[in-house]
Design a protein around this motif. Structure first.
Motif, mmCIF file in Angstrom:
data_model
loop_
_atom_site.group_PDB
_atom_site.id
_atom_site.type_symbol
_atom_site.label_atom_id
_atom_site.label_comp_id
_atom_site.label_asym_id
_atom_site.label_seq_id
_atom_site.Cartn_x
_atom_site.Cartn_y
_atom_site.Cartn_z
ATOM 1 N N ILE A 1 -47.380 32.556 -3.981
ATOM 2 C CA ILE A 1 -46.115 32.863 -4.654
ATOM 3 C C ILE A 1 -46.420 33.196 -6.119
ATOM 4 O O ILE A 1 -46.990 32.376 -6.836
ATOM 5 C CB ILE A 1 -45.137 31.677 -4.579
ATOM 6 C CG1 ILE A 1 -44.893 31.268 -3.121
ATOM 7 C CG2 ILE A 1 -43.821 32.029 -5.253
ATOM 8 C CD1 ILE A 1 -44.097 29.996 -2.979
ATOM 9 N N TYR B 1 -39.365 30.364 -0.384
ATOM 10 C CA TYR B 1 -40.563 31.041 0.102
ATOM 11 C C TYR B 1 -41.271 30.183 1.145
ATOM 12 O O TYR B 1 -41.161 28.949 1.146
ATOM 13 C CB TYR B 1 -41.542 31.311 -1.049
ATOM 14 C CG TYR B 1 -41.085 32.359 -2.030
ATOM 15 C CD1 TYR B 1 -41.307 33.705 -1.787
ATOM 16 C CD2 TYR B 1 -40.444 32.000 -3.204
ATOM 17 C CE1 TYR B 1 -40.900 34.673 -2.693
ATOM 18 C CE2 TYR B 1 -40.023 32.962 -4.110
ATOM 19 C CZ TYR B 1 -40.259 34.295 -3.849
ATOM 20 O OH TYR B 1 -39.853 35.250 -4.737
ATOM 21 N N GLY C 1 -43.897 37.074 -2.837
ATOM 22 C CA GLY C 1 -44.235 36.058 -1.862
ATOM 23 C C GLY C 1 -43.540 36.340 -0.543
ATOM 24 O O GLY C 1 -42.808 37.325 -0.392
ATOM 25 N N PRO D 1 -37.736 29.028 -7.869
ATOM 26 C CA PRO D 1 -38.509 29.252 -6.646
ATOM 27 C C PRO D 1 -38.679 27.946 -5.874
ATOM 28 O O PRO D 1 -38.946 26.897 -6.458
ATOM 29 C CB PRO D 1 -39.851 29.764 -7.178
ATOM 30 C CG PRO D 1 -39.957 29.209 -8.560
ATOM 31 C CD PRO D 1 -38.553 29.060 -9.082
#
Length: 217
Positions: free
Chosen positions: A124, A118, A100, A146
């Motif tokens: 992603i 991100y 990503g 994440p």
């Protein structure tokens, strides 16, 4: 005639040399074949292009030839190389950037987690991130997290609503109500439109219904 590809690197007096023309004309195919073999040899040192050169890398990392397709064998070698690298920020950034548009990597000390932040405007691949992270994760780190970040701030808007009602002794008629709202939007696009609602008139004579016109914030 000497081909143009050779005349560009030769002195002008070679151009009309008939023997030189025969020589370069015959050798052109051999030179092309040599260049092709040199490029192929270089490719075997690059994991993304290697084919028969995978045997050497597998012997280095596994001491035996692996079973599977070319892509599967390349992936096994890639992860083995990754596992031998130190668990530090440059390696974590390298892992995160493959899946990503990575903004930053930070460690949550108390939770023992690594957060990969991100940009939410790009896809992603969380499955790939988790696979690579778990392959090199040390025991003192719990997990990877994440985090999707948006560069567009939330839109805040507000409005006021007013109403007034009048009681009639016959039908109990009520005046229209102007609608309003307030809050914070989580999305970037806002669509606002007028609405029309209906309220029944409590009348013993007609039992009619009239529209109640809504307003817009």
């Amino acid at each position: 005639m000497i081909p143009v590809r050779y005349r560009e690197v030769l002195a002008p007096y070679w151009y009309e040399n008939e023997v030189a023309g025969w020589h370069f004309g015959v050798m052109a195919e051999e030179i092309d074949l040599r260049e092709k073999k040199m490029d192929e040899l270089v490719d075997q040192f690059l994991l993304q292009r290697a084919t028969w050169g995978l045997d050497l890398s597998e012997w280095i990392y596994f001491r035996t030839e692996q079973i599977g397709t070319i892509e599967q064998r390349r992936e096994a070698i890639r992860r083995k190389r990754l596992a031998k690298k130190p668990f530090k920020l440059p390696i974590l950034r390298q892992i995160g950037s493959q899946y990503g548009k990575l903004l930053q990597v930070r460690e949550e000390f108390l939770a023992k987690e690594i957060h990969f932040e991100y940009d939410s405007s790009s896809p992603i691949n969380m499955a790939g991130l988790f696979d690579d992270f778990e392959y090199i994760r040390p025991v003192h780190i719990n997990r990877a997290v994440p985090v999707a970040k948006t560069s567009t701030p939330a839109i805040t808007f507000g409005g006021k609503g007013f109403s007034h009602s009048v009681d009639f002794p016959i039908c109990g008629f009520e005046m229209p109500l102007e609608l309003g709202t307030s809050g914070v939007l989580a999305t970037q696009n806002v669509t606002v439109g007028a609405v029309t609602s209906y309220a029944r008139i409590d009348s013993p004579i007609t039992g009619l219904e009239i529209p109640m016109q809504g307003g817009t914030p």
